[in-house]
Design an enzyme around this catalytic site. Sequence first.
Site, PDB file in Angstrom:
ATOM      1  N   ASP A  44      -4.576  -6.252   4.744  1.00 24.98           N
ATOM      2  CA  ASP A  44      -5.677  -7.099   5.225  1.00 24.98           C
ATOM      3  C   ASP A  44      -5.625  -8.479   4.568  1.00 24.98           C
ATOM      4  OD1 ASP A  44      -6.739  -5.158   6.872  1.00 24.98           O
ATOM      5  OD2 ASP A  44      -7.882  -4.238   5.238  1.00 24.98           O
TER       6      ASP A  44
ATOM      7  N   LYS B 254     -14.179   1.780  15.158  1.00 28.21           N
ATOM      8  CA  LYS B 254     -12.941   0.980  15.242  1.00 28.21           C
ATOM      9  C   LYS B 254     -12.398   0.975  16.676  1.00 28.21           C
ATOM     10  CE  LYS B 254      -8.551   0.330  12.782  1.00 28.21           C
ATOM     11  NZ  LYS B 254      -7.675   0.773  11.702  1.00 28.21           N
TER      12      LYS B 254
ATOM     13  N   ASN C 276       0.851  -1.196   0.000  1.00 22.43           N
ATOM     14  CA  ASN C 276       0.000   0.000   0.000  1.00 22.43           C
ATOM     15  C   ASN C 276       0.883   1.240   0.000  1.00 22.43           C
ATOM     16  OD1 ASN C 276       0.574   0.763   2.859  1.00 22.43           O
ATOM     17  ND2 ASN C 276      -0.344  -1.244   3.209  1.00 22.43           N
TER      18      ASN C 276
ATOM     19  N   LYS D 186     -12.083  -2.697  18.360  1.00 25.46           N
ATOM     20  CA  LYS D 186     -10.732  -3.237  18.566  1.00 25.46           C
ATOM     21  C   LYS D 186     -10.248  -3.026  20.002  1.00 25.46           C
ATOM     22  CE  LYS D 186     -10.267  -3.714  13.906  1.00 25.46           C
ATOM     23  NZ  LYS D 186      -9.469  -4.085  12.772  1.00 25.46           N
TER      24      LYS D 186
END
Length: 389
Positions: A276, A335, A207, A339
């Site tokens: 991912d 998130k 990325n 998480k």
Amino acid sequence: MLWKDKKVLVGVTGSIASYKACELIRHFQKKGAEVRVTATPSALEFVGKLTFKALTGEEVLSDWRDGKTGLEHIFWARWPDVFVIAPASANTIAKLRIGLTDNFLTSLALAYEKPIVIAPAMNTKMYKNPATKENISVLKERGHLFVEPAEGELACGEEGEGKLANIEDIETVALYTVLPKPLKGKKVLVTAGGTREHFDPIRYISNASSGQMGYALAKMAYALGGDVILISAPTCLKTPYGVKRIDVVSAIDMYEAVLKYLPEVDVIIMNAAVADFRPKTFSKEKLKKAKESPVVELETNPDILKTIGEKKREDQILIGFAAESSNLIENAKDKLKRKKLDVIVGNLLDVFSKETHKGIILFKDGKMVEIPPMDKESSALFILESIFL
Ligand SMILES: Cc1cc2nc3c(=O)[nH]c(=O)nc-3n(C[C@H](O)[C@H](O)[C@H](O)COP(=O)(O)O)c2cc1C
């Protein structure tokens, strides 16, 4: 800018590396600092007064009698936020140890009350001489900070320790002296960069993360007193001064490295852009061109952040990052909860591989702080100060 409103006094001594002081001055100025120079009479044999004067727009004081009133060595000692002697000659280091005041720099140093940042540069044998070693050790005991010289080819043709430290490293130690120490005694783990998921020895899926923000966070965590471990995916960046770096390539490597260090750290800053997905298969041989377009089948990588959120102790602080294309606050809040994070820093995707950063900091108690647009180092400091001060 990181050094905005800060005053830096650069002391230059008679070394072949004196010309590098010009680069150091520009480095501080580019980061917003106001810079003055005092150069020993020997230093001015290497680089002319006019060069330092033109760079700083200030008078350059050198002889012990210099200055309008004759008392400038006292006034200048009160002026800076940090006094950096770079390069520091063996001779000046010896004088600092015994408190000699035969020029402007040494007179000022004796009147200066804070720790001095000293970056030695000299021939290896001069550096390793017991006299220099002892002088350095006495000055360290008095609280002065040394930026150890690097190894390499020296101007005299010899190889070894004695090259002036990297400019960025000198700046980091200077920063350490001006910042508070909320992370003193704390072990801080930072992850950075974009993981690479290989499907053959040289090809991979990755990325656009440059690693800049993670490296800036590691540098600032060190400057705020932390004992920092940086787990880094491949980047072109230099390891920040004082930071222990562990290199990894893939998400699985990063997962294993983070779990290994997890029990021993107090703060976990998960800034890496972890892939991912990874290719389902890996070819040991480089894939050949084929008539048919190749298909790379993907499988899901372990969720490192979620795993840490579940495994971490109550006394550990977990900071995550969310890069979102839209709905920043809602997505970041979600998130943070999912998480089990203590803090989340959210930004839109437009900061990837850019020089500037902006976003938000969300705390688990609902508090929100906006990060105004600024360069990544200033933003890293802003984030850590917002969390730990
Ligand atoms: C060409 C040349 C290069 C020198 N380079 C260094 C050096 O890198 N480090 C050092 O400690 N001394 C070096 N010296 C010796 C110093 O310049 C000398 O000790 C001087 O007295 C230092 O004065 P100061 O500490 O007041 O600046 C060099 C001398 C010469 C002639």
